[in-house]
Design a protein around this motif. Structure first.
Motif, PDB file in Angstrom:
ATOM      1  N   GLY A 184       0.882  -1.340   0.002  1.00 56.46           N
ATOM      2  CA  GLY A 184      -0.046   0.057  -0.145  1.00 56.46           C
ATOM      3  C   GLY A 184       0.931   1.439  -0.024  1.00 56.46           C
ATOM      4  N   ALA A 185       2.160   1.279   0.045  1.00 54.86           N
ATOM      5  CA  ALA A 185       2.964   2.299   0.052  1.00 54.86           C
ATOM      6  C   ALA A 185       4.076   2.301  -1.133  1.00 54.86           C
ATOM      7  CB  ALA A 185       3.710   2.560   1.298  1.00 54.86           C
ATOM      8  N   LEU A 186       4.297   3.584  -1.760  1.00 50.08           N
ATOM      9  CA  LEU A 186       5.496   3.630  -2.489  1.00 50.08           C
ATOM     10  C   LEU A 186       6.825   3.371  -2.044  1.00 50.08           C
ATOM     11  CD1 LEU A 186       6.272   4.103  -5.799  1.00 50.08           C
ATOM     12  CD2 LEU A 186       6.415   6.494  -5.154  1.00 50.08           C
ATOM     13  N   TYR A 187       7.639   2.538  -2.508  1.00 51.97           N
ATOM     14  CA  TYR A 187       8.918   2.181  -1.995  1.00 51.97           C
ATOM     15  C   TYR A 187      10.087   2.549  -2.951  1.00 51.97           C
ATOM     16  CZ  TYR A 187       7.804   0.460   2.484  1.00 51.97           C
ATOM     17  OH  TYR A 187       7.202   0.371   3.850  1.00 51.97           O
ATOM     18  N   GLU A 188      11.099   3.259  -2.353  1.00 48.22           N
ATOM     19  CA  GLU A 188      12.477   3.397  -3.131  1.00 48.22           C
ATOM     20  C   GLU A 188      13.467   2.293  -2.862  1.00 48.22           C
ATOM     21  OE1 GLU A 188      16.011   6.362  -3.428  1.00 48.22           O
ATOM     22  OE2 GLU A 188      13.880   7.190  -3.214  1.00 48.22           O
ATOM     23  N   PHE A 189      13.977   1.645  -3.590  1.00 50.39           N
ATOM     24  CA  PHE A 189      14.985   0.805  -3.176  1.00 50.39           C
ATOM     25  C   PHE A 189      16.344   1.189  -3.930  1.00 50.39           C
ATOM     26  CE2 PHE A 189      11.161  -1.981  -3.359  1.00 50.39           C
ATOM     27  CZ  PHE A 189      11.047  -2.227  -1.838  1.00 50.39           C
ATOM     28  N   ASP A 190      17.424   1.616  -3.092  1.00 53.04           N
ATOM     29  CA  ASP A 190      18.647   1.893  -3.539  1.00 53.04           C
ATOM     30  C   ASP A 190      19.617   1.095  -2.585  1.00 53.04           C
ATOM     31  OD1 ASP A 190      20.809   3.495  -4.181  1.00 53.04           O
ATOM     32  OD2 ASP A 190      20.281   5.257  -3.850  1.00 53.04           O
ATOM     33  N   GLY A 191      20.527   0.242  -3.509  1.00 47.75           N
ATOM     34  CA  GLY A 191      21.337  -0.633  -2.800  1.00 47.75           C
ATOM     35  C   GLY A 191      22.369   0.343  -2.114  1.00 47.75           C
ATOM     36  N   LEU A 192      22.458   1.411  -2.404  1.00 47.40           N
ATOM     37  CA  LEU A 192      23.685   2.395  -1.650  1.00 47.40           C
ATOM     38  C   LEU A 192      23.058   2.901  -0.211  1.00 47.40           C
ATOM     39  CD1 LEU A 192      25.430   3.809  -4.690  1.00 47.40           C
ATOM     40  CD2 LEU A 192      26.151   1.745  -3.638  1.00 47.40           C
ATOM     41  N   LYS A 193      21.829   2.785   0.012  1.00 52.30           N
ATOM     42  CA  LYS A 193      21.300   3.455   1.101  1.00 52.30           C
ATOM     43  C   LYS A 193      21.107   2.482   2.205  1.00 52.30           C
ATOM     44  CE  LYS A 193      18.943   7.348  -1.171  1.00 52.30           C
ATOM     45  NZ  LYS A 193      17.671   8.029  -1.595  1.00 52.30           N
ATOM     46  N   ASP A 194      20.986   2.901   3.298  1.00 58.29           N
ATOM     47  CA  ASP A 194      20.940   2.006   4.423  1.00 58.29           C
ATOM     48  C   ASP A 194      19.830   1.100   4.610  1.00 58.29           C
ATOM     49  OD1 ASP A 194      23.247   3.242   5.527  1.00 58.29           O
ATOM     50  OD2 ASP A 194      22.044   4.756   6.940  1.00 58.29           O
ATOM     51  N   ALA A 195      18.525   1.546   3.881  1.00 57.68           N
ATOM     52  CA  ALA A 195      17.418   1.103   4.153  1.00 57.68           C
ATOM     53  C   ALA A 195      16.463   1.300   3.072  1.00 57.68           C
ATOM     54  CB  ALA A 195      16.800   1.204   5.388  1.00 57.68           C
ATOM     55  N   PRO A 196      15.488   0.485   2.768  1.00 61.14           N
ATOM     56  CA  PRO A 196      14.278   0.864   1.736  1.00 61.14           C
ATOM     57  C   PRO A 196      13.801   2.380   2.002  1.00 61.14           C
ATOM     58  CG  PRO A 196      14.102  -1.281   2.278  1.00 61.14           C
ATOM     59  CD  PRO A 196      15.121  -0.741   3.334  1.00 61.14           C
ATOM     60  N   VAL A 197      13.329   3.241   1.156  1.00 55.95           N
ATOM     61  CA  VAL A 197      12.765   4.604   1.471  1.00 55.95           C
ATOM     62  C   VAL A 197      11.194   4.254   1.144  1.00 55.95           C
ATOM     63  CG1 VAL A 197      12.819   6.861   0.878  1.00 55.95           C
ATOM     64  CG2 VAL A 197      15.019   5.653   1.140  1.00 55.95           C
ATOM     65  N   THR A 198      10.447   4.768   2.125  1.00 50.28           N
ATOM     66  CA  THR A 198       9.038   4.876   1.667  1.00 50.28           C
ATOM     67  C   THR A 198       8.621   6.343   1.457  1.00 50.28           C
ATOM     68  OG1 THR A 198       6.960   4.424   2.605  1.00 50.28           O
ATOM     69  CG2 THR A 198       8.702   4.959   4.333  1.00 50.28           C
ATOM     70  N   HIS A 199       7.866   6.233   0.497  1.00 49.38           N
ATOM     71  CA  HIS A 199       7.289   7.595   0.128  1.00 49.38           C
ATOM     72  C   HIS A 199       5.907   7.732   0.330  1.00 49.38           C
ATOM     73  CE1 HIS A 199      10.927   9.179  -1.991  1.00 49.38           C
ATOM     74  NE2 HIS A 199      11.122   7.912  -2.360  1.00 49.38           N
ATOM     75  N   GLY A 200       5.281   6.855   1.365  1.00 54.95           N
ATOM     76  CA  GLY A 200       4.023   6.973   1.841  1.00 54.95           C
ATOM     77  C   GLY A 200       3.063   6.422   0.973  1.00 54.95           C
ATOM     78  N   PRO A 201       1.846   6.342   1.590  1.00 62.94           N
ATOM     79  CA  PRO A 201       0.710   5.696   0.873  1.00 62.94           C
ATOM     80  C   PRO A 201       0.340   6.306  -0.408  1.00 62.94           C
ATOM     81  CG  PRO A 201       0.076   6.627   2.806  1.00 62.94           C
ATOM     82  CD  PRO A 201       1.360   6.669   2.734  1.00 62.94           C
ATOM     83  N   TYR A 202      -0.432   5.599  -1.357  1.00 65.57           N
ATOM     84  CA  TYR A 202      -0.943   5.955  -2.558  1.00 65.57           C
ATOM     85  C   TYR A 202      -2.397   5.838  -2.672  1.00 65.57           C
ATOM     86  CZ  TYR A 202       0.065   0.995  -4.007  1.00 65.57           C
ATOM     87  OH  TYR A 202      -0.103  -0.337  -3.957  1.00 65.57           O
ATOM     88  N   ASN A 203      -3.102   6.477  -3.518  1.00 65.31           N
ATOM     89  CA  ASN A 203      -4.513   6.182  -3.812  1.00 65.31           C
ATOM     90  C   ASN A 203      -4.856   5.024  -4.649  1.00 65.31           C
ATOM     91  OD1 ASN A 203      -7.237   6.454  -4.420  1.00 65.31           O
ATOM     92  ND2 ASN A 203      -7.113   8.676  -4.762  1.00 65.31           N
TER      93      ASN A 203
END
Length: 318
Positions: A171-190
């Protein structure tokens, strides 16, 4: 990170044919296509889209003003990039590892099962230690039989490009960047309308806007199900029902898809071939004919035009 030469992971072209061949080798029914717009009309042919793979010029300062927030308790699949040049494959794995019920090959299924419960760093190390995965990654990389390591040669800094993934998860938009500490959530979407794609469009367009106007420092790929099986089934049903007009339209799309696959196969075959012997012979002939300098200048011009066309992002260089 380890040095490129030592890691054994080679540079990979940012090309749909290369990514689609990798997905095929991983045993998944997915393909990748270039996107030149995020408009709904441009995306319609590729729906449903599983994920966007975003390639961008990596600038350290962008890390300081990161959009979204880290999800340190993310329950899905996420691996760190721990060696150079593995960026493309890590992005693919971080995407397909979070698609529920996705068909995968036996080796990939076993690898994901083996890394379940590992922290992102350990999982990244386990993944990049898999010989079969590295071989699949390198299968379409340019031959690397020439390696220069002369301390007297001046080395110039090259622009680094990096692949990341945007996709829906619970239910949320995620960003997966292998150089970042953890997945980044951009919050829920409609869930209505375009769903997660509308949210991803906002996030990606905001990221693009951080670059100078008119710059070509990024590209976008759509990861989606291979449409050929469903199109072929649809064509049979239309032909059986006598709907010749719609059947003709579907047949035309199947032909376009097949032509695209033939082009991918040809280009990938060229990538597998080692052209060093041919190149050496051509260079000798040009030098003997006094045409080498002119050929070199023409090659520089052609390379500059290609980089301008593709935003300088022909290779995964992170």
């Amino acid at each position: 990170m380890a040095e490129d030469f030592q890691s054994g992971w080679q540079l990979t072209e940012s090309d749909p044919g290369v990514f689609s061949e990798l997905l095929k080798r991983l045993g998944t029914p997915l393909v990748v296509d270039d996107l030149y717009s995020l408009d709904a009309a441009a995306l319609s042919e590729h729906q449903p889209i599983n994920a966007f793979i975003f390639l961008f010029k990596w600038i350290p300062t962008h890390q300081e003003s990161m959009a979204g927030s880290y999800d340190q308790e993310f329950p899905g699949f996420f691996a760190h990039q721990v060696v150079n040049n593995a960026c493309a494959t890590l992005a693919v794995l971080n995407a397909i590892g979070n698609i529920p019920g996705l068909q995968m090959g036996t080796q990939l299924t076993d690898l994901i099962a083996f890394t379940t419960g590992m922290d992102p760093q350990t999982r990244g190390m386990a993944i990049t230690s898999a010989d079969w995965l590295r071989e699949a990654h390198n299968a379409l990389s340019p031959p690397s039989s020439i390696y220069l390591d002369d301390p007297d040669l001046k080395k110039t800094a090259e622009d680094a490009y990096h692949f990341i993934v945007y996709m829906p998860y619970m239910g949320a938009l995620y960003e997966f960047d292998g150089l970042k500490d953890a997945p980044v959530t951009h919050g829920p979407y409609n869930e209505q309308g375009e769903g997660w794609v509308a949210k991803a469009r906002e996030v990606i367009e905001a990221r693009i806007a951080t670059y100078p106007a008119g710059s070509l420092n990024f590209s976008l790929l759509a990861l989606h199900e291979d449409p050929l099986p469903s199109l072929q089934k649809q064509l049979q049903e239309l032909q059986t029902s006598g709907n010749d007009i719609t059947a003709s339209e579907v047949a035309e799309r199947i032909e376009r898809e097949n032509n695209k696959r033939h082009r991918w196969d040809f280009e990938n075959a060229m990538r597998r071939h080692n052209h060093f012997g041919l190149i050496h012979g051509l260079l000798l002939a040009l030098a003997k004919g006094g045409e080498l300098d002119a050929a070199k200048e023409n090659a520089k011009k052609a390379l500059a035009e290609r980089r301008a066309k593709h935003g300088g992002a022909d290779m995964d260089q992170d």
